[in-house]
Design a protein around this motif. Structure first.
Motif, PDB file in Angstrom:
ATOM      1  N   ASP A  11      -3.009  -0.933  -7.779  1.00  0.00           N
ATOM      2  CA  ASP A  11      -3.309  -1.611  -6.524  1.00  0.00           C
ATOM      3  C   ASP A  11      -4.349  -2.740  -6.715  1.00  0.00           C
ATOM      4  OD1 ASP A  11      -4.361  -2.333  -3.883  1.00  0.00           O
ATOM      5  OD2 ASP A  11      -4.919  -0.289  -3.203  1.00  0.00           O
ATOM      6  N   SER A  19      11.491   3.598  -5.801  1.00  0.00           N
ATOM      7  CA  SER A  19      11.163   4.426  -4.538  1.00  0.00           C
ATOM      8  C   SER A  19      12.414   4.802  -3.639  1.00  0.00           C
ATOM      9  CB  SER A  19       9.983   3.839  -3.605  1.00  0.00           C
ATOM     10  OG  SER A  19      10.744   2.556  -2.924  1.00  0.00           O
ATOM     11  N   GLN A  30       0.715  -1.313  -0.042  1.00  0.00           N
ATOM     12  CA  GLN A  30      -0.135  -0.025  -0.011  1.00  0.00           C
ATOM     13  C   GLN A  30       0.843   1.271   0.072  1.00  0.00           C
ATOM     14  OE1 GLN A  30      -3.356   0.452  -0.277  1.00  0.00           O
ATOM     15  NE2 GLN A  30      -3.471  -1.818  -0.683  1.00  0.00           N
ATOM     16  N   GLU A  31       2.018   1.255   0.752  1.00  0.00           N
ATOM     17  CA  GLU A  31       2.967   2.372   0.699  1.00  0.00           C
ATOM     18  C   GLU A  31       3.681   2.682  -0.698  1.00  0.00           C
ATOM     19  OE1 GLU A  31       3.697   4.834   3.072  1.00  0.00           O
ATOM     20  OE2 GLU A  31       1.845   3.783   4.101  1.00  0.00           O
ATOM     21  N   THR A  87       2.180   1.839  -3.587  1.00  0.00           N
ATOM     22  CA  THR A  87       1.173   2.221  -4.268  1.00  0.00           C
ATOM     23  C   THR A  87       0.709   3.827  -4.379  1.00  0.00           C
ATOM     24  OG1 THR A  87      -0.834   1.711  -2.936  1.00  0.00           O
ATOM     25  CG2 THR A  87      -0.155   0.085  -4.551  1.00  0.00           C
ATOM     26  N   LYS A  88       1.029   4.288  -3.388  1.00  0.00           N
ATOM     27  CA  LYS A  88       1.012   5.774  -3.116  1.00  0.00           C
ATOM     28  C   LYS A  88       1.874   6.591  -3.742  1.00  0.00           C
ATOM     29  CE  LYS A  88      -1.138   5.057   1.486  1.00  0.00           C
ATOM     30  NZ  LYS A  88      -0.980   5.434   2.943  1.00  0.00           N
ATOM     31  N   ILE A  89       3.227   5.844  -3.973  1.00  0.00           N
ATOM     32  CA  ILE A  89       4.333   6.781  -4.412  1.00  0.00           C
ATOM     33  C   ILE A  89       4.847   6.481  -5.725  1.00  0.00           C
ATOM     34  CG2 ILE A  89       4.947   7.607  -2.018  1.00  0.00           C
ATOM     35  CD1 ILE A  89       7.162   5.376  -2.136  1.00  0.00           C
ATOM     36  N   ASP A  91      -2.678  -4.728   7.323  1.00  0.00           N
ATOM     37  CA  ASP A  91      -1.545  -4.337   6.653  1.00  0.00           C
ATOM     38  C   ASP A  91      -0.027  -5.318   7.000  1.00  0.00           C
ATOM     39  OD1 ASP A  91      -2.387  -2.493   5.437  1.00  0.00           O
ATOM     40  OD2 ASP A  91      -1.632  -0.682   6.816  1.00  0.00           O
ATOM     41  N   ASP A 142       4.059   4.117  -9.660  1.00  0.00           N
ATOM     42  CA  ASP A 142       3.102   3.864 -10.816  1.00  0.00           C
ATOM     43  C   ASP A 142       2.833   2.420 -10.783  1.00  0.00           C
ATOM     44  OD1 ASP A 142       1.358   3.754 -12.786  1.00  0.00           O
ATOM     45  OD2 ASP A 142       2.864   3.751 -14.374  1.00  0.00           O
TER      46      ASP A 142
END
Length: 940
Positions: free
Chosen positions: A107, A136, A97-98, A100-102, A114, A104
């Motif tokens: 999800d 990342s 999840q982390e 997918t936030k930062i 988690d 491409d």
């Protein structure tokens, strides 16, 4: 939402319980005295949180124990002479999840916590996660690709042009050898125990211990984990820095390691490499996850299918679908010289495995060219620009390169196949392919052709003086060559250059090479130059040697130039014809003069796609199946209806799933035998590997259309959509019940099928209920496929495929998940019964029998609380079986054939492949029994 309650319970234990008092070869801090050849920079080490440093060591892959599959034998020693990092635990939902936030990254997760390990992951999902993790942290990436394909749930199911760079300091999947090395230091499946009576877990004191940061979590359990390698055959040898097979070959399998949360300790080991079904890169399940590794792999070694060491690998970067956009045909073949191994290599793009096949030989191989029918390859033993004696050979374009034939002349170089106006196939060659700058030297050479038919050469015939090895036009009015000068032999007014040709020099007598004359009637010549004045003036810029492909028209006028990609120049240019347009295949040379890539260039828009990548690739030729005019190929003779060649019969595309591949062969069988078949078998892998029509009294009357992972829902759809409308002589429909699998939905027919053009096309034409196009069978038989040996076996056995004998589990049989069913599971069972009842009613209305078949499972399930491999409380099963049996009370056309009998059957372990599948011997017995029932019904 998918139910993973057992997984949740177990993962909560194992994500907090990793201790090991034994000696190991890993630690949190790198040994300051380490002399590892792949030392990781300090700034990278500081960011590797949650990973353990593993020192290279010796390990064993596979086993010599015959209880393991042939693909897991024999034992093979592996030496890892480098160090690497490996994640303490499986990659978690929270980590995903982390990212997918930062980054491409799509999800696809449906985690409830988690801290759970990320499950239901494809191999391509895992590769994208590794790349995203690297990005990342601003690190290099280990995986490259051209494009991504996703399913409806955001899972990546294909990365076209996928390649792995082992030398990158990046996050990646561990190799199988790395995984086994780490696991061998702390392997302890007994950290939990299994209660066979209620299928529950018992916590162990160790599961409440704190994390020992020098030990890995859950390598023995929780989820099976993707590793990096292609699955290759193990050998009785020692290999350093083993990285698996060089490609998928005709197996096309990846590797999963470790146990699943519901596996018993006795079922877990470090040897097993697979799962219940073929492990291809697209599969996903709640039991499949990943663990990341980090670090470069120096001097990697691959073992090919014959056990030979490969220190360099050629990777295929484009598939048949992409080439079709350029050529108009799925049926294409690429042949080239691997200059490192000095072997002739080829790729058959219509074979979905996309393997690079090398024909190993001691013969020198230069300038290969594929015959018009795509079945043979001609080559010579000397390269363009080098004077001297050259020998010409032809051999079959197969893995072994059979039927090698030598042309018995003094010298023959640079062969080119050609079909004459009278239909004869000949090979054009020259006596010397050296420097053509000196006029006298050039005149002492000559151009010839020789017939080739039925695997034999005819009598060579001289065409004219001069070595015109760049090609002869179809109308015999132009011949070209380029080995320093761009020389041409040309004639006008329709005269033949053989009799009235005039020799001249084009391109202002500037230096040129790699000349190739297109065979599409336009008489264009492609070539490379040395950045000369004429080319620079036309391009309106200065450029380097071979930086541009130049194209002349039939008069020698420069009409086009195409620039090479940044950082590369072109080499070895050749036209590729027969498709909807003519393209140019070439190699790319880097700044060091190496030729690492083969590309296809589209002159119509100057676009370039990469076809293959390796260390040193030379002399590519791309063969394209000749596309027939519409009136010969796609028009139905009676109706005038035109089938769409981009869609009709294409039930599988390159990198499609194993299920799709097998359905593609089943669809070919269906269209071939729809008018003669009277027995259809539908079901899951339990029937696919069990009912062999060869053992029927009339084998060709039966088609086994069952497939891996299929469910009763899928069988119902297939029956109503394809069988009922098209199998006009249907008398017996055999359908698998799989009582313990009735809770499963059908993923292929509800989703995946309609990612393939053939099924979408069928659906858009109402599945041909109103009018079946007779040429659909032809289109299907010529559509892309994958593993040739699987295709041949399935087609010759009317849809059946066999399993090897591994036997029942002698102790406690495997149970997947919980043996109890909840109300939603019972709803699924009741729905399945209604589908059976509906099919039986259709059978009664149309006067055919429906035989519902329950296949045998391990009789040892009688000693558990479960009915079979997928559960059901045994106490509930008899009532469920009776519900199915009762359908026959109201319908004499329905017969329940129970070969499991609650485990009280006569199928022995020697007849079994695993706990719920029969092997070949068991399949023979059950097939005879089924046929006996059919013969009895026939006699009534």
């Amino acid at each position: 939402m998918k139910k993973i309650l057992p997984l949740i319970v177990f993962s909560l234990f194992f994500l907090t319980c990793c201790s090991d008092d034994g000696k190991n070869s890993y630690s949190n801090d790198q040994d300051p005295d380490s002399s590892s050849s792949n030392e990781v920079p300090e700034d990278i080490i500081d960011s590797l949180n949650g990973m353990i440093f593993v020192r290279g060591d010796t390990l064993t892959l596979g086993s010599n124990d015959n209880q393991f599959k042939p693909s897991e034998r024999p034992a093979m020693k592996v030496i890892l002479d480098y160090d690497f990092y490996l994640g303490i635990h499986e990659f978690t939902c929270g980590e995903f999840q982390e990212l997918t936030k930062i980054e491409d990254l799509k999800d696809f997760s449906s985690c409830e916590n988690d801290s759970l390990p990320l499950a239901d992951v494809t191999y391509y999902d895992a590769a994208l996660i590794a790349n995203a993790k690297s990005k990342s942290e601003k690190k290099d990436t280990a995986y490259t690709y051209r494009s991504k394909t996703y399913d409806s749930e955001n899972h990546c199911i294909n990365l076209e042009g996928f390649a792995f760079n082992p030398e990158a300091n990046a996050y990646r999947l561990p190799t199988e050898a790395e995984w086994v090395l780490a696991a061998s230091q702390s392997w302890d499946p007994k950290k939990f125990s299994w209660n066979a009576d209620n299928s529950d877990f018992k916590s162990h004191p160790i599961c409440t211990a704190g994390i020992d940061s020098a030990s890995f979590c859950d390598l023995a359990g929780n989820l099976r984990e993707w590793v990096n390698d292609w699955a290759g055959q193990l050998r009785d040898t020692t290999v350093t820095n083993y990285l698996g097979a060089p490609d998928g070959s005709d197996i096309g399998e990846r590797i999963l390691k470790g146990g699943y949360f519901s596996d018993r300790p006795s079922e877990m080991n470090m040897v097993v490499r697979g799962d219940e079904y073929t492990v291809d890169a697209q599969i996903r399940a709640d039991r499949i996850g990943l663990r990341l590794a980090f670090g470069a792999i120096p001097n990697p070694i691959w073992l090919d299918a014959s056990g030979k060491v490969k220190e360099n690998v050629v990777t295929v970067l484009a598939n048949a679908a992409t080439l079709k956009l350029f050529t108009g045909s799925y049926n294409t073949k690429l042949v080239f010289r691997n200059d490192v191994s000095e072997n002739l290599a080829f790729v058959d793009y219509n074979d979905g495995s996309l393997s690079v096949i090398e024909i190993e030989d001691t013969l020198k191989v230069y300038h290969p060219d594929i015959s018009p029918d795509g079945k043979h390859v001609a080559f010579c033993t000397r390269a363009e620009g080098l004077s001297g004696i050259s020998t010409l050979y032809v051999r079959d374009l197969t893995a072994k390169g059979e039927n090698l034939v030598k042309l018995d002349v003094k010298s023959a170089a640079i062969p080119r196949w050609r079909v004459l106006e009278n239909g004869d196939t000949v090979i054009v060659y020259v006596t010397d392919a050296g420097n053509n700058k000196e006029e006298a030297t050039f005149k002492n050479t000559s151009t010839w052709h020789v017939p080739f038919t039925n695997g034999k050469f005819g009598t060579p015939q001289k065409l004219f003086d001069g070595a015109y090895h760049g090609g002869i036009s179809e109308d015999n009015t132009l011949a070209v060559t380029g080995a320093r000068l761009l020389r041409t032999r040309i004639t006008k007014n329709g005269n033949s250059i053989t009799e009235n040709g005039q020799d001249t020099i084009w391109y202002n007598e500037e230096q040129a090479c790699n000349a190739s004359l297109v065979q599409d009637g336009s008489k264009r010549t492609a070539f490379l130059d040395f950045g000369g004045d004429t080319g620079r003036k036309f391009a309106q810029e200065t450029y380097a040697v071979h930086e541009r492909i130049l194209i002349l028209d039939s008069t020698g006028t420069l009409i086009q130039t195409i620039k090479s990609p940044t950082g590369y120049t072109f080499d070895h240019t050749e036209w590729a014809t027969n498709g909807k347009q003519s393209n140019i295949v070439a190699t790319l040379s880097n700044i060091n003069g190496a030729h690492p890539k083969i590309v296809l260039v589209n002159p119509s828009d100057s676009s370039i796609i990469e076809l293959a990548e390796g260390d040193e690739l030379w002399h590519p030729t791309l063969w394209v199946e000749k596309i027939l005019p519409p009136d010969d190929s796609i028009v139905e003779p009676d109706t005038g209806f035109q089938l769409d060649p981009d869609s009709a019969g294409i039930y599988y595309t390159v990198n499609g799933s194993s299920d799709a591949e097998k359905y593609r062969y089943k669809m070919e069988l269906l269209w071939q035998y729809k008018d003669s078949a009277s027995i259809i078998i539908l079901g899951s892998s339990r029937l696919f590997y069990t009912i062999n029509p060869i053992f029927f009294v009339k084998p060709s009357s039966a088609l086994n259309l069952a497939n891996d992972h299929n469910t009763l829902i899928g069988s119902h759809f297939f029956f109503k959509t394809y069988i009922l409308p098209h199998v006009k002589n249907l008398k017996y429909l055999v359908i698998g019940t799989d009582i313990d699998r009735l809770k499963f939905l059908d993923s292929f027919w509800e989703d995946e099928a309609f990612t393939y053009p053939g099924y979408v096309y069928d659906r858009s034409h109402n599945y041909w209920v109103d009018e079946y196009p007779e040429k659909l069978f032809l289109f299907t038989s010529e559509s892309p496929s994958n593993k040739q040996h699987i295709k041949d076996y399935i087609l010759t056995h009317y849809g059946f495929s066999s399993h090897s004998t591994n036997g029942w589990n002698d102790s406690i049989p495997s149970i997947r998940g919980d043996s109890t069913w909840n109300s939603s599971d019972m709803d699924a069972f009741n729905k399945g019964v209604e589908l059976l009842r509906e099919i039986a009613q259709i059978g009664e209305q149309n006067n055919f029998y429906v035989i519902a078949l329950e296949t045998p499972q391990n009789p040892a399930y009688q000693n558990t609380g479960a009915y079979g491999r997928n559960g059901i409380l045994r106490s509930k099963a008899p009532d469920m079986i009776k519900t199915i049996q009762d359908i026959s009370k109201d319908n004499p056309h329905f017969i329940f054939m129970d070969e499991n009998k609650m485990g009280n059957h006569d199928y022995t372990s020697e007849m079994a492949s695993d706990d719920d599948h029969l092997a070949y011997l068991g399949a023979e017995i059950l097939s005879h029994r089924l046929d006996s029932l059919i013969q009895f019904l026939e006699s009534k």
